[in-house]
Design a protein around this motif. Sequence first.
Motif, PDB file in Angstrom:
ATOM      1  N   PRO A 128       0.798  -1.236   0.000  1.00 54.92           N
ATOM      2  CA  PRO A 128       0.000   0.000   0.000  1.00 54.92           C
ATOM      3  C   PRO A 128       0.834   1.292   0.000  1.00 54.92           C
ATOM      4  CG  PRO A 128      -0.828  -1.524   1.657  1.00 54.92           C
ATOM      5  CD  PRO A 128       0.458  -2.075   1.143  1.00 54.92           C
ATOM      6  N   LEU A 129       2.107   1.205   0.376  1.00 60.96           N
ATOM      7  CA  LEU A 129       2.959   2.396   0.384  1.00 60.96           C
ATOM      8  C   LEU A 129       3.541   2.646  -1.004  1.00 60.96           C
ATOM      9  CD1 LEU A 129       5.092   2.026   3.643  1.00 60.96           C
ATOM     10  CD2 LEU A 129       3.321   3.716   3.185  1.00 60.96           C
ATOM     11  N   GLU A 130       3.569   3.916  -1.403  1.00 61.06           N
ATOM     12  CA  GLU A 130       4.213   4.263  -2.660  1.00 61.06           C
ATOM     13  C   GLU A 130       5.723   4.126  -2.497  1.00 61.06           C
ATOM     14  OE1 GLU A 130       2.877   8.070  -4.065  1.00 61.06           O
ATOM     15  OE2 GLU A 130       0.794   7.592  -3.610  1.00 61.06           O
ATOM     16  N   GLY A 131       6.431   4.006  -3.600  1.00 61.39           N
ATOM     17  CA  GLY A 131       7.868   3.733  -3.608  1.00 61.39           C
ATOM     18  C   GLY A 131       8.700   4.614  -2.702  1.00 61.39           C
ATOM     19  N   GLU A 132       8.510   5.938  -2.780  1.00 59.97           N
ATOM     20  CA  GLU A 132       9.335   6.824  -1.962  1.00 59.97           C
ATOM     21  C   GLU A 132       9.042   6.639  -0.478  1.00 59.97           C
ATOM     22  OE1 GLU A 132       7.483  11.228  -1.672  1.00 59.97           O
ATOM     23  OE2 GLU A 132       7.738  10.509  -3.730  1.00 59.97           O
ATOM     24  N   TYR A 133       7.800   6.353  -0.132  1.00 63.91           N
ATOM     25  CA  TYR A 133       7.460   6.128   1.278  1.00 63.91           C
ATOM     26  C   TYR A 133       8.037   4.811   1.782  1.00 63.91           C
ATOM     27  CZ  TYR A 133       4.309  10.076   0.798  1.00 63.91           C
ATOM     28  OH  TYR A 133       3.795  11.320   0.579  1.00 63.91           O
ATOM     29  N   ARG A 134       8.069   3.797   0.912  1.00 66.93           N
ATOM     30  CA  ARG A 134       8.711   2.536   1.283  1.00 66.93           C
ATOM     31  C   ARG A 134      10.180   2.775   1.597  1.00 66.93           C
ATOM     32  NH1 ARG A 134       6.962  -0.507  -3.761  1.00 66.93           N
ATOM     33  NH2 ARG A 134       4.756  -0.239  -3.475  1.00 66.93           N
TER      34      ARG A 134
END
Length: 169
Positions: A128-134
């Motif tokens: 559920p997290l977008e790439g930058e947040y991951r």
Amino acid sequence: MAELASEVRVVVARLRNLFVDIARQGAFANPLDEIPHAELEPRQLQALWWLHAEGLLTVNALAERMGLAMPPMTRLLDRLEELGLVVRHRGTRADKRHVLVRLTEKGRVAGDEADGVVQERLARLLLPLEGEYRSELLDSLERWVEALAREPEPAPAPAPVGGNRLTAA
């Protein structure tokens, strides 16, 4: 110091609430409970997973990671040894309490299966997290692990009450 304590209390309360919210989403459920296995219980799979992740552990280290006391840990390892999944290596004559545990080839296969289930769960949790947040999450967790591994700095000695007698006139 009082300001820091206050700031830490706020962060602790926020972290606690986040853990509660994460738990409500089922994120803390043991992914190894999902493996239908005819011979192994989730705790046994957990031991195989730890050995798969770390390679070789002492019985004490494995018990610590799993949160088990020594008697149940010994019984668990007895069962895994009976199934041909682990081998224990006794310590030297000087210290027979030092026992190392490692996976057999059969145990490595079961450990691979357990690790695959854990990785699949982590992938579902991160999806559920977008790439930058991951990336930010992983960077923060890596910094946290590094901070936990460092020795805590000793607290400063309290100032003497009534001043320093050696310099007082």
